[in-house]
Design an enzyme around this catalytic site. Structure first.
Site, mmCIF file in Angstrom:
data_model
loop_
_atom_site.group_PDB
_atom_site.id
_atom_site.type_symbol
_atom_site.label_atom_id
_atom_site.label_comp_id
_atom_site.label_asym_id
_atom_site.label_seq_id
_atom_site.Cartn_x
_atom_site.Cartn_y
_atom_site.Cartn_z
ATOM 1 N N HIS A 411 0.815 -1.223 0.000
ATOM 2 C CA HIS A 411 0.000 0.000 0.000
ATOM 3 C C HIS A 411 0.846 1.270 0.000
ATOM 4 C CE1 HIS A 411 0.525 1.122 4.309
ATOM 5 N NE2 HIS A 411 0.630 -0.184 4.500
ATOM 6 N N CYS A 430 2.229 -4.776 7.042
ATOM 7 C CA CYS A 430 2.049 -4.630 5.603
ATOM 8 C C CYS A 430 3.282 -3.973 4.982
ATOM 9 C CB CYS A 430 0.811 -3.802 5.308
ATOM 10 S SG CYS A 430 -0.739 -4.648 5.736
#
Length: 514
Positions: A411, A430
């Site tokens: 992301h 992440c």
């Protein structure tokens, strides 16, 4: 003139008899091929004890020795099944003794250190000792001893060849068994693969063929044998870094696709690999690790380090398929982060949630006035939180999704400062992308409708979440490599931010005396 007709029943009977005769002759010819077993061994060794050796005399002794040695064999079931099925024929001894091919085996085993492996794991000294006994007329005088030495040598060859083949082509460690957060498809040797050693006709050619030949492997192997010392490390630690990364290169977990996304955690880097070359690379931030300050090293550790104890925010090793992008995403804040960070900040500042564009839910219903909640007595099990799209959204303007058990994804991020730092293990797990728009362009294609839409939506101040399918899907591999040769052939070493080198080395040391 009388006509004779053969009935189908008679034809069937004749056919069965013919098959039986063929099998009998075949079996006898196989047995006959070993009828000169004793003659062959005597001719080579000049030891008269072998003159009386026969297949029928050897088989029961071999069966007995095999049963006695089962506990010492790494793959006892496979080895036992093979010899039971083949009438206890010493195929490795008899097919490779006369031409001195067995000596090639011990020569290769003795050079196992070039792979970062201990030669003792393959027992070359024991094989050489037995070979020499065959020629020693004073030590080997009894037929039963000859049979037992033959059986011992056959089992040593079978066991060591399987072990060496497995080690060089699959690695000595199964990463799935030692790492808590390892979700990459990794092939391991099966019985069909292991039985192949019994069919080898030339040991030297075979052992040459299974030497890993990838340039990365050869470069690390060369550095290991040359005694290379990496900047900032001792020679001892450098050697151990090379050893664990040679082992990783032997694992069968490498991408088979021509084009894929590769994230290397210790390098804090993402590449899109296309036919062996990087078509796009960028910095990434990964999950915070247990060893980010390098408090533990490959030299200073103890046996407890072989137990993998991941920090809660570490990014897992995995492979999957990127199938979707979400532009202007909503961040469904995990309960762990909500409890340790969001509620704590809301307690300090009643307007923190609205300033960060975070919606609060209780029993699935939106709370209209979260400022009125006494966050001092609240818990993350009672409330849930979702950060809406916008400049402050922790996921930035886009995230890329792929199925995985750990709920991680790639992301964007509004926090750009960490990309200027050398140590970028700072996320909750992440992978944050330095250049998310470039990544989207590579996935969707410059000028495509999907990429044009992504570019437009990411440029807007506020927008509703928009899901865009990635088609074709692209494989993603999140890996952990701390040492590799760069394009110029220079060895690159990165800090063991998650301490996974230590875990791997501890297991390798447990298997063999490195």
């Amino acid at each position: 003139m009388t006509s004779h007709t053969t009935s189908p029943k008679n034809l069937y009977t004749a056919f069965i008899l013919l098959i039986g005769l063929t099998l009998t002759l075949t079996f006898q010819s196989c047995k006959k091929s070993r009828s000169d077993m004793g003659k062959t061994l005597f001719k080579k060794t000049k030891n008269k004890v072998f003159k009386d050796v026969t297949p029928d005399g050897f088989a029961p002794v071999f069966q007995e020795v095999l049963e006695q040695q089962r506990s010492k064999l790494n793959n006892a079931d496979i080895i036992t099944a093979y010899y039971q099925h083949n009438d206890y024929d010493p195929v490795l001894l008899m097919d490779h003794f006369e031409n001195d091919d067995i000596k090639n085996v011990t020569a290769y085993y003795n050079k196992a250190g070039e792979h970062g492996l201990d030669p003792k794991l393959f027992q070359p000294a024991q094989i050489d000792t037995l070979l020499h006994r065959f020629y020693d007329k004073k030590k080997l005088k009894q037929l039963d001893e000859a049979y037992r030495d033959m059986a011992q040598l056959e089992l040593l060859l079978a066991n060591s060849l399987i072990n060496y083949s497995n080690a060089l082509q699959f690695g000595v460690i199964n990463p799935r068994r030692i790492y808590s957060r390892y979700f990459t498809a990794t092939a391991r040797p099966d019985s069909t693969f292991m039985k192949h050693v019994f069919e080898v006709t030339d040991f030297k050619s075979y052992l040459d063929s299974i030497q890993p030949k990838k340039p990365e492997y050869l470069a690390l192997q060369k550095s290991l044998t040359a005694g290379y010392t990496a900047p900032g490390l001792t020679q001892e630690e450098t050697q151990r870094v090379l050893i664990v990364n040679l082992e990783r290169l032997r694992w069968r977990n490498k991408p088979a696709e021509n084009r894929y996304v590769l994230v290397n955690i210790p390098a804090y880097q993402l590449d899109i690999i296309n036919n062996g070359s990087s078509e796009l690379n960028m910095k990434v931030c990964v999950g915070e690790g247990r060893n980010k300050d390098r408090t533990n090293t490959l030299v200073e550790y103890d046996d407890s380090d072989k137990v993998d104890r991941p920090f809660s925010r570490e990014t897992p090793q995995l492979n999957s398929m990127i199938n979707e992008a979400q532009v202007n995403p909503v961040w469904n804040i995990p309960e762990s982060i909500a409890g340790k960070e969001i509620i704590v900040e809301a307690q300090k500042d009643p307007y923190y949630l609205s300033n960060k564009n975070i919606n609060v839910y209780r029993n699935g219903k939106l709370v209209d006035d979260p400022e009125t909640i006494d966050w001092g007595g609240a818990s993350a099990t009672e409330y849930s939180f979702k950060q809406q799209p916008g400049e402050d959204n922790a996921l930035g303007k886009i995230k890329f999704l792929f199925p995985n058990k750990s709920s991680v994804y790639l992301h964007d991020t509004p926090a750009k400062l960490p990309f200027t730092k050398e140590m970028r293990a700072v996320s909750h797990g992440c992978v944050r992308l330095e250049k998310p728009l470039d990544f989207a362009r590579a996935l969707f294609g410059d000028g495509s409708k999907k990429y044009t839409l992504v570019e437009k939506l990411m440029g807007q101040d506020k927008s509703e979440p928009t899901d865009i399918a990635v088609s074709p899907k692209i494989p993603v591999y999140i890996t952990y490599i701390t040492c590799w040769p760069d394009a110029a052939g220079q060895i690159q070493v990165r800090p063991d931010v998650y301490g996974l080198d230590i875990v791997l080395y501890a297991h390798m040391k447990m298997i063999m005396a490195i």
